[in-house]
Design an enzyme around this catalytic site. Structure first.
Site, PDB file in Angstrom:
ATOM      1  CE  LYS A 187       6.955 -11.164  -2.999  1.00 53.26           C
ATOM      2  NZ  LYS A 187       8.932 -11.651  -2.360  1.00 53.26           N
ATOM      3  CB  SER A 209       3.993  -4.596   5.162  1.00 57.90           C
ATOM      4  OG  SER A 209       4.553  -3.201   4.566  1.00 57.90           O
ATOM      5  CE1 TYR A 256       1.811  -7.803   1.511  1.00 52.22           C
ATOM      6  CE2 TYR A 256       1.961  -5.935   1.516  1.00 52.22           C
ATOM      7  CZ  TYR A 256       2.116  -6.728   1.692  1.00 52.22           C
ATOM      8  OH  TYR A 256       3.461  -6.500   2.279  1.00 52.22           O
ATOM      9  CE  LYS A 313       1.647  -8.744   5.599  1.00 59.45           C
ATOM     10  NZ  LYS A 313       2.072 -10.839   5.715  1.00 59.45           N
ATOM     11  CG  ASP A 345       4.055   3.887  -5.897  1.00 62.42           C
ATOM     12  OD1 ASP A 345       3.707   2.806  -5.231  1.00 62.42           O
ATOM     13  OD2 ASP A 345       4.342   4.214  -6.714  1.00 62.42           O
TER      14      ASP A 345
HETATM   15  C1  UD1 Z   1       5.849  -2.434  -2.438  1.00 63.73           C
HETATM   16  C2  UD1 Z   1       4.526  -2.608  -1.785  1.00 63.73           C
HETATM   17  C3  UD1 Z   1       4.431  -2.577  -0.338  1.00 63.73           C
HETATM   18  C4  UD1 Z   1       4.870  -4.114  -0.046  1.00 63.73           C
HETATM   19  C5  UD1 Z   1       6.112  -4.360  -0.469  1.00 63.73           C
HETATM   20  C6  UD1 Z   1       7.080  -4.840  -0.482  1.00 63.73           C
HETATM   21  C7  UD1 Z   1       2.538  -1.143  -3.959  1.00 63.73           C
HETATM   22  C8  UD1 Z   1       2.348   0.415  -3.908  1.00 63.73           C
HETATM   23  N1  UD1 Z   1       3.122  -0.885  -2.069  1.00 63.73           N
HETATM   24  O1  UD1 Z   1       6.009  -1.832  -1.888  1.00 63.73           O
HETATM   25  O2  UD1 Z   1       2.997  -2.956   0.298  1.00 63.73           O
HETATM   26  O3  UD1 Z   1       5.065  -4.499   1.001  1.00 63.73           O
HETATM   27  O4  UD1 Z   1       6.203  -3.331  -2.391  1.00 63.73           O
HETATM   28  O5  UD1 Z   1       8.290  -5.245  -0.970  1.00 63.73           O
HETATM   29  O6  UD1 Z   1       3.109  -2.113  -4.304  1.00 63.73           O
HETATM   30  N2  UD1 Z   1       8.618   2.257  -8.372  1.00 63.73           N
HETATM   31  C9  UD1 Z   1       9.773   2.769  -9.803  1.00 63.73           C
HETATM   32  N3  UD1 Z   1       9.596   1.822 -11.556  1.00 63.73           N
HETATM   33  C10 UD1 Z   1       9.443   0.345 -11.079  1.00 63.73           C
HETATM   34  C11 UD1 Z   1       9.437  -0.084 -10.152  1.00 63.73           C
HETATM   35  C12 UD1 Z   1       8.901   0.874  -9.174  1.00 63.73           C
HETATM   36  O7  UD1 Z   1       9.638   3.971  -9.893  1.00 63.73           O
HETATM   37  O8  UD1 Z   1       9.473  -0.327 -11.447  1.00 63.73           O
HETATM   38  C13 UD1 Z   1       9.317   2.863  -8.029  1.00 63.73           C
HETATM   39  C14 UD1 Z   1       7.605   3.411  -6.586  1.00 63.73           C
HETATM   40  O9  UD1 Z   1       7.265   4.043  -7.888  1.00 63.73           O
HETATM   41  C15 UD1 Z   1       8.310   3.826  -5.335  1.00 63.73           C
HETATM   42  C16 UD1 Z   1       9.708   2.811  -5.042  1.00 63.73           C
HETATM   43  O10 UD1 Z   1      10.359   2.797  -6.719  1.00 63.73           O
HETATM   44  O11 UD1 Z   1       8.910   4.534  -5.007  1.00 63.73           O
HETATM   45  C17 UD1 Z   1       9.601   1.256  -4.795  1.00 63.73           C
HETATM   46  O12 UD1 Z   1       8.873   0.753  -5.282  1.00 63.73           O
HETATM   47  P1  UD1 Z   1       7.959  -0.502  -5.285  1.00 63.73           P
HETATM   48  O13 UD1 Z   1       9.982  -1.055  -5.229  1.00 63.73           O
HETATM   49  O14 UD1 Z   1       7.363  -1.850  -5.648  1.00 63.73           O
HETATM   50  O15 UD1 Z   1       9.067  -0.608  -3.164  1.00 63.73           O
HETATM   51  P2  UD1 Z   1       7.314  -0.359  -2.441  1.00 63.73           P
HETATM   52  O16 UD1 Z   1       5.664   0.441  -3.671  1.00 63.73           O
HETATM   53  O17 UD1 Z   1       7.188   0.476  -1.912  1.00 63.73           O
END
Ligand code: UD1
Length: 335
Positions: free
Chosen positions: A84, A124, A149, A153, A298
């Site tokens: 994942k 997802s 990834y 899906k 993102d």
């Molecule tokens: C991510 C995956 C998605 C996957 C899911 C599984 C990407 C682009 N997408 O979702 O395909 O199904 O995980 O759990 O990787 N953020 C920060 N700082 C950080 C980490 C995250 O600002 O250190 C922000 C990200 O920009 C985003 C939000 O937090 O806006 C959520 O991020 P994350 O938890 O990684 O999930 P997704 O990106 O939505």
């Protein structure tokens, strides 16, 4: 009724094992522990009061599947086992296609051969890409995947659709997960990222616990009210319970071939900054964070339309984001 949970030692898998047992099903775990820890089974034992039967093998071998199906009298399967990590998937495409798509085909063929009709597949919200309108419903068009990834899906969903369209007697639901967070309130199981977490909430809890010096917010110049990305964060136990609802729905379905797709989210969009502020408020811990550049891949905003899952499955998320953050923090502190 015995249900095989592939990837049952993982984050969503382990919480679903609990939800299944609470609903009166008998979960049987199949996990190769390539991305999970043996201690998860101890945590499950302490919650459930019994040790779930666990097979330490992977899903690629039809002989293994046949043996487990027969020995455990399996009647349905929840298939979590998959890789994942978005970034890693771009470096290791063949491993991802093999594990996420190859093993799914083996599983489907063996289910057909052994006359096991019920399957829940982990999809997802990544299949929606950058959506043109919000919330996304199951009718929202799927966009080309950003990552290997994400493509696994999409391909997985297509394989399921085509299998059922051909009249093969399988009843299948694909659940499109939004962003699972939190942990079991006992703190006996939770999320166990290996190395530096990719996902927001484990990064936050590790930073708050002093294991990381600072959280980077990936961009505050998005076209959203506070400039940070918007997601639909759902308590992992709500997500787990959606699997029980989906399985119960499949078992009531009279059609011999059936396929449907459901969004599994809360319906609420929350920004990164809102989530950080909520975490600080509910835990009383102030978080060291700074604004950094956008992370490639993102999307600006995505959250679920939840009407279909409420209407057809009779399921909806009941736990708050605050509760999920408290549970995630309790799990981190205990860890
Ligand atoms: C991510 C995956 C998605 C996957 C899911 C599984 C990407 C682009 N997408 O979702 O395909 O199904 O995980 O759990 O990787 N953020 C920060 N700082 C950080 C980490 C995250 O600002 O250190 C922000 C990200 O920009 C985003 C939000 O937090 O806006 C959520 O991020 P994350 O938890 O990684 O999930 P997704 O990106 O939505």
């Amino acid at each position: 009724m015995n249900i095989l949970v592939t990837g049952g030692a993982g984050f969503i898998g382990s919480h679903t094992v609990v939800a299944l047992a609470e609903a009166g099903f008998t979960p049987i775990i199949l996990d190769d522990f390539s991305n999970s820890e043996a201690g998860v089974i101890d945590g499950l034992e302490s919650i459930l009061g019994f040790r779930p039967v666990t097979y330490t093998e992977n899903c690629h071998n039809p002989e293994t599947l046949r043996r487990i199906f027969r020995d455990e009298k399996i009647q349905g399967i929840i298939h979590f086992a998959a890789f994942k990590a978005v970034g890693e998937s771009m470096q290791k495409p063949l491993e991802y296609y093999d594990n996420n798509v190859g093993a799914l085909i083996v599983l489907l063929k063996t289910m057909q051969e052994c006359h096991i009709p019920h399957l829940i597949f982990s999809s997802s919200c990544t299949v929606y890409g950058e959506p043109d309108a919000l919330p996304v419903t199951e009718k929202t068009p799927v966009k080309p995947a950003f990552s290997v990834y994400g493509n696994t899906k999409q391909i997985g969903e297509e394989i399921l659709h085509d299998t059922v369209s051909a009249g093969i007697p399988l009843k299948i639901i694909a659940l499109r997960y939004f962003n699972p967070i939190g942990a079991h309130p006992s703190a006996a199981i939770g999320e166990l990222p290996r190395g530096v977490p990719n996902n927001l909430v484990p990064f936050i809890t590790q930073t708050a616990a002093g294991l990381r010096t600072s959280l980077t917010v990936f961009g505050d110049d998005y076209p959203t009210p506070d400039g940070t990305c918007i997601r639909d964060y759902i308590h992992v136990l709500d997500l787990a319970e959606a699997h029980v609802a989906a399985l119960s729905h499949l078992m009531k379905t009279t059609a011999s071939s059936y396929y449907d797709i459901f969004n599994i989210g809360t319906g609420q969009g929350v920004s990164v900054m809102e989530l950080i502020k909520s975490f600080e408020r509910v835990t009383g811990v102030s978080l060291n964070y700074s604004i950094g550049p956008r992370r490639s891949g993102d999307v600006t905003a995505v959250y679920a339309g939840v009407e279909k899952s409420e209407k057809v499955l009779g399921w909806k998320a009941t736990r708050s984001m605050d509760q999920a953050l408290v549970d995630a923090w309790r799990w981190q502190v205990k860890g």
